[in-house]
Design an enzyme around this catalytic site. Structure first.
Site: not given
Lengths: 149, 395
Positions: A35, A104, A37
């Site tokens: 993905c 994030c 991260d």
């Protein structure tokens, strides 16, 4: 430049607490390279207090900034205080993230929880599993977003 | 230091193009459709521009239609071919897996309308073969659309051979030449091209203006209905200033094509050689069959957006195929099409040069990229797992 807030840029360009704690008391790794991260968080814990924290992140600018900010927010705090840090708290502390980058901050919250969970497991401390996110293998890269809605 | 290395995204408008367009914004602002001589001056400029563009492509002026850019040209070409195909019950289209979204998304819409589309594999080197096209052509194929050169990895496709094959099988052939026009020799007749899209801002013209070449005899369908501009095929008052600038920029690019290509490819090659010295890096796309200015790399263990932001901080403008830069969840479809795994595709970097770049620009890039890649790798848990042997290197 309006892509990110000044705070995000600051934490991205001058990330706090980067690195590894070799003798960490708890280590959490969340995300998936597929993905784009991965966050790894290391905790040093004494008397229920996070005395030191470091991170390593593979990811975009906001992933690095979110990790950096999350470490700042939990350093010197009790485990309970650290567990209370939500992704929204991270976003607010960064003066916001673009909508498609919110995942994030979710990763940052999950990284903290995952590291604390590891600490509990290592020390045989009983805890409520339902309060920790299930780290499923991220087959669909949209899951973090879905959770944010 | 400021280094603009994103010429595949857009280019600086040349001074000659700016000079050429100014009169049509100022003193000669007339409407090209007006009867009086003041308007006819604009009309004359428009037709001169058409002739110039036609000359650059080996076409006839009446085969050139001006549009708002590459995306509109692609849409109009593909929808036109599809409309003709549908009338004859031919509802199959052949394309490639790594076309620009202006083509891919248009094809996707046609698929929803009942068309079948074959997306040819582009192999590890990012090049399709004419044989693949030959094998894919069916009785009901109405269109083959293959880009001239890829916008991300710069690979050049065997357009002339594919064109010959389409001509032989009596199938329309469209090419998205947005990255190629002004950079690679194009002769629509010799290359057997029925329709070709181009965009001014990729060769030092302004944004918002492009052209569509349509071979005489091919039926064009309107995307925009209205007035009788562009021989009734593209309504809307002509962007005379933009069109004039497009023609000047294209002519300049074609007149200096060989010398530009020599200069730019020398810079490109030095950049490629320098970046290949970074451990666990790889060039994306064929080394030989590529645009003079295109450099595209994957660096294992890092993510492209953070690389771009730090490059920006170092004064370097570049782009990446990572998911984070596009706002989508998947990395570049082009990098996936050439077989790069997701993990690696996230760490991509495109540097696209033009004749305005200098050896000093390349020096600066070659100082900054290795430094930043190392910095990001040092904070990457993925890199650490690769180095420790916990995960296998892919590059």
């Amino acid at each position: 430049m309006a892509l990110y807030s000044e705070k995000v840029f600051d934490h991205f360009k001058n990330p706090r607490n980067v690195g590894e704690i070799p003798d960490a008391d708890g280590v959490g790794e969340v995300g998936n390279a597929k993905c784009g991260d991965i966050m790894k968080m290391y905790l040093k814990i004494r008397d229920n207090v996070i005395t030191d924290v470091k991170f390593e992140t593979f990811g975009c600018g906001s992933a690095i900034a979110s990790s950096s900010m999350a470490t700042e927010m939990i350093k010197g705090k009790t485990i309970e205080e650290a567990l209370a840090v939500s992704n929204k708290d991270v976003v607010d502390a960064l003066d916001g993230l673009p909508a498609h980058k919110l995942h994030c901050s979710v990763l940052a919250e999950e990284a903290i929880k995952s590291a604390v969970q590891d600490y509990y497991e290592r020390n045989g401390i009983p805890y409520d599993k339902s309060q920790f996110p299930v780290m499923e293998d991220c087959e669909h890269c949209g899951e973090h977003e879905v959770r944010m809605v | 230091m400021f280094v603009y290395a994103d010429n595949a995204a857009t280019t600086r408008v040349s001074e000659a193009a700016v000079r050429a367009m100014l009169p049509y914004l100022g003193t000669c602002f007339g409407n090209a459709s007006s009867l009086y001589s003041f308007g006819q001056e604009a009309k004359e400029a428009l037709e001169n521009a058409r002739a110039t563009v036609a000359g650059c492509l080996g076409a006839e002026p009446r085969e050139i239609y001006f549009t708002s850019g590459g995306s509109e040209s692609d849409n109009q070409a593909i929808f036109s071919a599809a409309a003709q195909g549908r009338k004859k019950g031919k509802m199959h289209i052949i394309s490639t897996a790594f076309e620009h979204h202006a083509v891919l998304h248009t094809l996707r819409r046609l698929e929803k309308e009942g068309f079948a589309v074959t997306y040819l594999d582009v192999h590890e080197n990012g090049v399709v073969t004419p044989e693949q096209v030959r094998d894919a052509v069916r009785e009901d194929t109405c269109l083959v659309t293959v880009m001239f050169a890829n916008n991300e990895i710069g690979t050049i496709q065997p357009i002339r051979e594919i064109g010959a094959l389409c001509r032989e099988r009596k199938v329309l052939f469209h090419t998205d030449a947005v990255q190629a026009a002004g950079h690679l020799p194009i002769d629509v007749k010799a290359d057997n091209i029925d329709m070709l899209s181009l965009s001014a801002h990729k060769f030092h013209g302004p944004k918002g203006v492009g052209a569509l070449y349509v071979r005489r005899g091919v039926t064009l369908q309107n995307l925009i209905e209205g007035g009788a501009q562009e021989r009734g095929k593209r309504a809307g008052t002509e962007n005379v200033a933009g069109i004039v600038a497009l023609s000047v920029a294209l002519k300049d690019a074609c007149d200096h094509m060989a010398e530009n290509a020599e200069k730019v490819s020398a810079l490109r090659d030095r950049l490629i050689e320098g970046l290949l010295r970074i451990p666990h890096s790889a060039l994306n796309g064929d080394r030989e069959r590529r645009l003079p200015g295109n450099v595209n790399f994957c660096f294992e263990g890092i993510e492209g957006e953070s690389l771009l932001l730090l490059l920006d901080d170092a004064g370097i403008c570049a782009s990446s195929g990572s998911a984070c830069t596009s706002g989508s969840l998947d990395p570049s479809h082009v990098l996936l099409a050439i077989g790069r795994p997701h993990e690696v595709a996230h760490g991509s970097l495109r540097l696209s040069l033009c004749e305005e770049n200098t050896p000093e620009d390349v020096d600066h890039i070659l100082t900054e990229v290795p430094r930043i890649v190392e910095y990001l790798r040092n904070m990457s848990p993925v890199w650490k797992d690769l180095v420790s042997g916990k995960k296998q290197f892919m590059l």
